[in-house]
Design a protein around this motif. Structure first.
Motif, PDB file in Angstrom:
ATOM      1  N   ASP A  67      62.406  51.160  62.260  1.00  0.00           N
ATOM      2  CA  ASP A  67      62.893  51.774  63.493  1.00  0.00           C
ATOM      3  C   ASP A  67      62.504  50.836  64.628  1.00  0.00           C
ATOM      4  O   ASP A  67      61.367  50.358  64.674  1.00  0.00           O
ATOM      5  CB  ASP A  67      62.261  53.149  63.721  1.00  0.00           C
ATOM      6  N   SER A  68      63.429  50.603  65.538  1.00  0.00           N
ATOM      7  CA  SER A  68      63.176  49.569  66.541  1.00  0.00           C
ATOM      8  C   SER A  68      62.017  49.907  67.469  1.00  0.00           C
ATOM      9  O   SER A  68      61.368  49.020  68.005  1.00  0.00           O
ATOM     10  CB  SER A  68      64.440  49.303  67.355  1.00  0.00           C
ATOM     11  N   ARG A  83      66.948  55.013  75.655  1.00  0.00           N
ATOM     12  CA  ARG A  83      68.267  54.358  75.604  1.00  0.00           C
ATOM     13  C   ARG A  83      69.325  55.250  76.222  1.00  0.00           C
ATOM     14  O   ARG A  83      69.293  56.475  76.058  1.00  0.00           O
ATOM     15  CB  ARG A  83      68.661  54.034  74.155  1.00  0.00           C
ATOM     16  N   THR A 105      66.873  55.422  58.289  1.00  0.00           N
ATOM     17  CA  THR A 105      66.667  54.097  57.697  1.00  0.00           C
ATOM     18  C   THR A 105      66.034  54.125  56.304  1.00  0.00           C
ATOM     19  O   THR A 105      66.304  53.250  55.490  1.00  0.00           O
ATOM     20  CB  THR A 105      65.755  53.246  58.602  1.00  0.00           C
ATOM     21  N   PHE A 151      72.811  54.060  76.079  1.00  0.00           N
ATOM     22  CA  PHE A 151      74.075  53.407  75.735  1.00  0.00           C
ATOM     23  C   PHE A 151      75.177  54.454  75.654  1.00  0.00           C
ATOM     24  O   PHE A 151      74.943  55.611  75.309  1.00  0.00           O
ATOM     25  CB  PHE A 151      73.964  52.694  74.383  1.00  0.00           C
ATOM     26  N   ASN A 189      68.298  41.407  59.913  1.00  0.00           N
ATOM     27  CA  ASN A 189      69.055  42.303  59.045  1.00  0.00           C
ATOM     28  C   ASN A 189      70.309  41.629  58.498  1.00  0.00           C
ATOM     29  O   ASN A 189      70.691  41.859  57.346  1.00  0.00           O
ATOM     30  CB  ASN A 189      69.453  43.580  59.810  1.00  0.00           C
ATOM     31  N   LEU A 226      68.301  53.940  53.021  1.00  0.00           N
ATOM     32  CA  LEU A 226      68.773  52.584  52.689  1.00  0.00           C
ATOM     33  C   LEU A 226      67.640  51.735  52.117  1.00  0.00           C
ATOM     34  O   LEU A 226      67.875  50.908  51.231  1.00  0.00           O
ATOM     35  CB  LEU A 226      69.336  51.893  53.935  1.00  0.00           C
ATOM     36  N   GLY A 235      69.102  46.574  70.431  1.00  0.00           N
ATOM     37  CA  GLY A 235      68.911  48.001  70.231  1.00  0.00           C
ATOM     38  C   GLY A 235      68.280  48.335  68.900  1.00  0.00           C
ATOM     39  O   GLY A 235      67.337  47.677  68.480  1.00  0.00           O
ATOM     40  N   SER A 236      68.822  49.335  68.252  1.00  0.00           N
ATOM     41  CA  SER A 236      68.146  49.956  67.114  1.00  0.00           C
ATOM     42  C   SER A 236      68.082  49.025  65.908  1.00  0.00           C
ATOM     43  O   SER A 236      68.804  48.035  65.819  1.00  0.00           O
ATOM     44  CB  SER A 236      68.825  51.274  66.752  1.00  0.00           C
ATOM     45  N   SER A 237      67.217  49.385  64.958  1.00  0.00           N
ATOM     46  CA  SER A 237      66.980  48.558  63.773  1.00  0.00           C
ATOM     47  C   SER A 237      67.969  48.856  62.665  1.00  0.00           C
ATOM     48  O   SER A 237      67.856  48.302  61.587  1.00  0.00           O
ATOM     49  CB  SER A 237      65.561  48.798  63.264  1.00  0.00           C
ATOM     50  N   ARG A 238      68.937  49.730  62.910  1.00  0.00           N
ATOM     51  CA  ARG A 238      69.810  50.218  61.835  1.00  0.00           C
ATOM     52  C   ARG A 238      70.498  49.084  61.073  1.00  0.00           C
ATOM     53  O   ARG A 238      71.225  48.283  61.636  1.00  0.00           O
ATOM     54  CB  ARG A 238      70.829  51.213  62.408  1.00  0.00           C
ATOM     55  N   GLU A 239      70.240  49.051  59.793  1.00  0.00           N
ATOM     56  CA  GLU A 239      70.851  48.035  58.942  1.00  0.00           C
ATOM     57  C   GLU A 239      72.309  48.379  58.646  1.00  0.00           C
ATOM     58  O   GLU A 239      73.072  47.542  58.148  1.00  0.00           O
ATOM     59  CB  GLU A 239      70.055  47.946  57.641  1.00  0.00           C
ATOM     60  N   GLN A 240      72.665  49.625  58.978  1.00  0.00           N
ATOM     61  CA  GLN A 240      74.073  50.000  58.855  1.00  0.00           C
ATOM     62  C   GLN A 240      74.942  49.082  59.723  1.00  0.00           C
ATOM     63  O   GLN A 240      76.132  48.927  59.429  1.00  0.00           O
ATOM     64  CB  GLN A 240      74.267  51.465  59.289  1.00  0.00           C
ATOM     65  N   ILE A 249      66.001  41.876  65.585  1.00  0.00           N
ATOM     66  CA  ILE A 249      66.057  42.701  64.371  1.00  0.00           C
ATOM     67  C   ILE A 249      67.422  42.567  63.709  1.00  0.00           C
ATOM     68  O   ILE A 249      67.529  42.439  62.491  1.00  0.00           O
ATOM     69  CB  ILE A 249      65.737  44.185  64.673  1.00  0.00           C
ATOM     70  N   LYS A 272      75.916  57.226  61.447  1.00  0.00           N
ATOM     71  CA  LYS A 272      75.025  56.552  60.500  1.00  0.00           C
ATOM     72  C   LYS A 272      74.175  57.525  59.708  1.00  0.00           C
ATOM     73  O   LYS A 272      73.660  57.194  58.652  1.00  0.00           O
ATOM     74  CB  LYS A 272      74.142  55.529  61.216  1.00  0.00           C
ATOM     75  N   GLY A 323      59.637  46.600  64.722  1.00  0.00           N
ATOM     76  CA  GLY A 323      60.740  47.214  64.008  1.00  0.00           C
ATOM     77  C   GLY A 323      61.433  46.223  63.100  1.00  0.00           C
ATOM     78  O   GLY A 323      61.618  45.057  63.461  1.00  0.00           O
ATOM     79  N   VAL A 324      61.806  46.675  61.923  1.00  0.00           N
ATOM     80  CA  VAL A 324      62.564  45.857  60.973  1.00  0.00           C
ATOM     81  C   VAL A 324      63.674  46.723  60.391  1.00  0.00           C
ATOM     82  O   VAL A 324      63.677  47.946  60.545  1.00  0.00           O
ATOM     83  CB  VAL A 324      61.674  45.314  59.824  1.00  0.00           C
ATOM     84  N   GLY A 325      64.587  46.103  59.687  1.00  0.00           N
ATOM     85  CA  GLY A 325      65.643  46.842  59.011  1.00  0.00           C
ATOM     86  C   GLY A 325      65.174  47.405  57.684  1.00  0.00           C
ATOM     87  O   GLY A 325      64.023  47.218  57.272  1.00  0.00           O
ATOM     88  N   SER A 326      66.080  48.108  57.022  1.00  0.00           N
ATOM     89  CA  SER A 326      65.706  48.813  55.799  1.00  0.00           C
ATOM     90  C   SER A 326      65.350  47.863  54.658  1.00  0.00           C
ATOM     91  O   SER A 326      64.432  48.151  53.884  1.00  0.00           O
ATOM     92  CB  SER A 326      66.853  49.726  55.361  1.00  0.00           C
TER      93      SER A 326
END
Lengths: 166, 426
Positions: free
Chosen positions: B124-125, B384, B41, B386, A96, B44, A66-71, A92, A25, B139-142
């Motif tokens: 960022d989450s 994390r 982020t 994962f 998104n 974007l 998990g992460s906020s990545r809009e990707q 989130i 990403k 946290g929010v998206g772009s």
């Protein structure tokens, strides 16, 4: 809006690292190029399977944790994923998806198997499983989110209204 | 309080920022006090602003972009993303934290951009970290971030709240990281989805602000929107000398309505470890003790603060990292690096065998600074684990406290740190 495609089914707790790994990403903002890696951690063939004719990504609970990545929603859109159907979504990711124009449907996905032919009727709030001949109802989106999705996402909403018109 | 019931911290902050009498379940459009993005982020978000046709931010003093996830740039693609962020700063006047400044979640509170009682969003989450200083941060998206940068507001669903009252006294060698790992194991990765968490009780009161941030940071790991704590005398003392605005602490009402309330006694808690490949796959350290490790990491927005480096240095003082282990340390900010040097922690850690990398996210996100090899085990203070998180899908990441990591890198296997705390001190 009615959408039709086959189901591609996965499990619970699918996190955004699995949807698009952090190692990809950061490489660019070209989502078309990044989309070939969509879901790679769980299914290396996801893009190859879904891209040609489109598909519904069907999952269990807590999809998109998990992460906020809009990707994450973007690479799914660019891999021709028509909608996500899951028992529940992480917060989130859910926002998104709406903001980027990817329909998200919260429904009982135990009634769907991998490969089933589905028709999703967003206005009527029903998933029709054409393979099994069954119908799965789902609650409609709250008005704010329905408005954003109908406008084609948050960017289009802003362009249309010059700001928030919710 | 039209219904006569008390309000949670979240309900009070959303009421104050939306001009409504907000209760859980309401959807409100609320003013935000700050908006932040990082290098994964922000590009974007900047592109989304361009597509919206917006060429300025609502208030340049209330917007920051931070290069921390992949910084200094390891490849030309990231360099291009960083250039987009620098150009954005020049064009709009938004604050740019460039290479070496540190992790966004340390910088935003450390530099005083948010104060108790604020509402802020970050792309960022782990933006939920500042709940520890009584900020409703999430946290929010772009695209949400772009809308907030443009309009100074965003729509929110006012969350229900899950309360955790933490009683007792933490045993020596057990830390705030162990508490939040224990809670993650207890309620699971979606245990608090869509909810705010509130933490209180004598255990929270006894923790430093640094240690409290570790708990709020990981609220997202159980799906929560925020991890809120009260602003007490420690919080306000921490804010002395920082912050452009006066803190306006928000306490929940005594008769607030909670969706769920847990009361835990932590006097017998042992060090906890999250095993591969899920944050809620938690067990007491006894179950994983002896697992060989090839890399250790102390750092991140979870555990890269001064107190964390001090704990690791305390254990490693006069000792050596095992010859088969790489030990990486990433201070969470430039200020922490300076403070840790002044305290002698960096000298101690480097003499023990640590590789200290640039303040920032370090190897947490798999972009640089220590990607593990196939089949390797890593013990990390991150949030994390994962599969593939650190850049290699064939590696295994265990999560623990800075003390657990420090004890483990000495022996080359996962080690209970409590033996270094006999008598209650190092």
């Amino acid at each position: 809006m009615k959408l039709s495609a086959r189901a591609f089914k996965y499990g619970d707790d699918i996190n955004t690292d699995y949807i698009i790994s952090g190692k990809y990403k950061f490489k660019s903002t070209d989502m078309e190029a990044m989309a070939v890696h969509a879901m790679e951690e769980l299914d290396a063939d996801y893009y190859a399977k879904v891209k040609p004719e489109g598909g519904f990504l069907v999952a269990g609970t807590n999809f998109g944790m998990g992460s906020s990545r809009e990707q994450a929603p973007l690479v799914l859109i660019h891999s021709n994923t028509k909608a996500i159907l899951a028992k529940s979504f992480a917060r989130i990711f859910f926002r998104n998806a709406i903001n980027t124009g990817l329909p998200v449907v919260e429904c009982d996905t135990d009634l769907i198997d991998d490969g089933d032919a589905l028709e999703v009727d967003l206005e009527a709030g029903v998933v029709r499983n054409l393979t099994k001949g069954t119908e799965i109802p789902f609650p409609p989106l709250p008005p704010v989110m329905a408005t954003l999705l109908a406008d084609g996402g948050l960017v289009e909403h802003f362009k249309k209204h010059g700001g928030f018109a919710l | 309080m039209t219904d006569g019931r008390g309000k949670t911290t979240a309900e009070k902050i959303f009421s104050a920022h939306s001009g409504t009498d907000a209760v859980a379940g309401d959807i409100v459009v609320a003013d935000v006090d700050f908006v932040m993005g990082q290098d994964g982020t922000s590009p974007l978000a900047i592109r989304a602003l361009e597509r919206m046709g917006v060429d300025k931010v609502f208030d340049p003093a209330k917007v920051a972009v931070v290069m921390d996830h992949s910084s200094p740039s390891p490849i030309e693609g990231v360099s291009a993303l960083h250039t987009i962020m620098r150009d954005f700063g020049k064009r709009t006047g938004a604050k740019v934290y460039d290479v070496g400044c540190g992790v966004c979640h340390q910088l935003i509170p450390e530099q005083g951009h948010v104060v108790p009682g604020d509402l802020m969003v970050g792309c960022d989450s782990h933006t939920c970290t500042y709940g520890a200083v009584n900020v409703f941060s999430t946290g929010v998206g772009s695209t949400d971030g772009a809308a907030a940068m443009a309009a100074g507001k965003l729509w929110f669903k006012v969350p229900e709240t899950m309360r955790f009252t933490l009683n007792g006294e933490l045993p020596a060698g057990v830390f705030s990281k162990d508490i939040i790992l224990h809670i993650a194991g207890m309620i699971g990765a979606d245990g608090a989805t869509y909810m705010a968490m509130e933490f209180d009780g004598p255990v929270i009161d006894a923790l430093s602000v640094d240690a409290r941030m570790t708990i709020s940071n990981m609220a997202i790991e159980v799906g929560a929107k925020a991890g809120l704590m009260r602003a007490d005398a420690k919080t306000l003392a921490w804010y002395e000398g920082r912050g452009s605005r006066t803190p306006a602490p928000v306490d929940p009402d005594a008769d607030a309505t909670y969706a769920v309330a847990h009361t835990l006694d932590l006097s017998a808690l042992s060090p906890q470890v999250a095993k591969p490949h899920a944050v809620d796959n938690v067990s007491p350290i006894a179950e994983v003790e002896g697992t060989p490790i090839q890399q250790g990491f102390v750092g991140t927005c979870t555990n890269g603060r001064l107190e964390d480096l001090g704990i690791a240095a305390g254990i490693l003082a006069g000792r050596k990292v095992h010859p088969d282990v790489r030990f990486i340390v990433a201070p969470a900010s430039k200020q922490i690096l300076l403070d840790a040097m002044a305290a002698g922690y960096i000298q101690t850690l480097v003499e023990a065998g640590a590789a200290v990398v640039t303040p920032g996210c370090g190897p947490c996100v798999g972009t640089h600074n220590g990607v593990p090899s196939d089949g390797e085990n890593v013990i990390s203070t991150a949030n994390r684990n994962f599969k593939g998180r650190m850049g290699n899908s064939n590696a295994f990441v265990y999560l623990g406290s800075p003390a657990t990591v420090a004890a483990s890198v000495i022996e080359g296997r996962i080690t209970d740190p409590r033996k270094y705390f006999t008598g209650g001190a190092l």
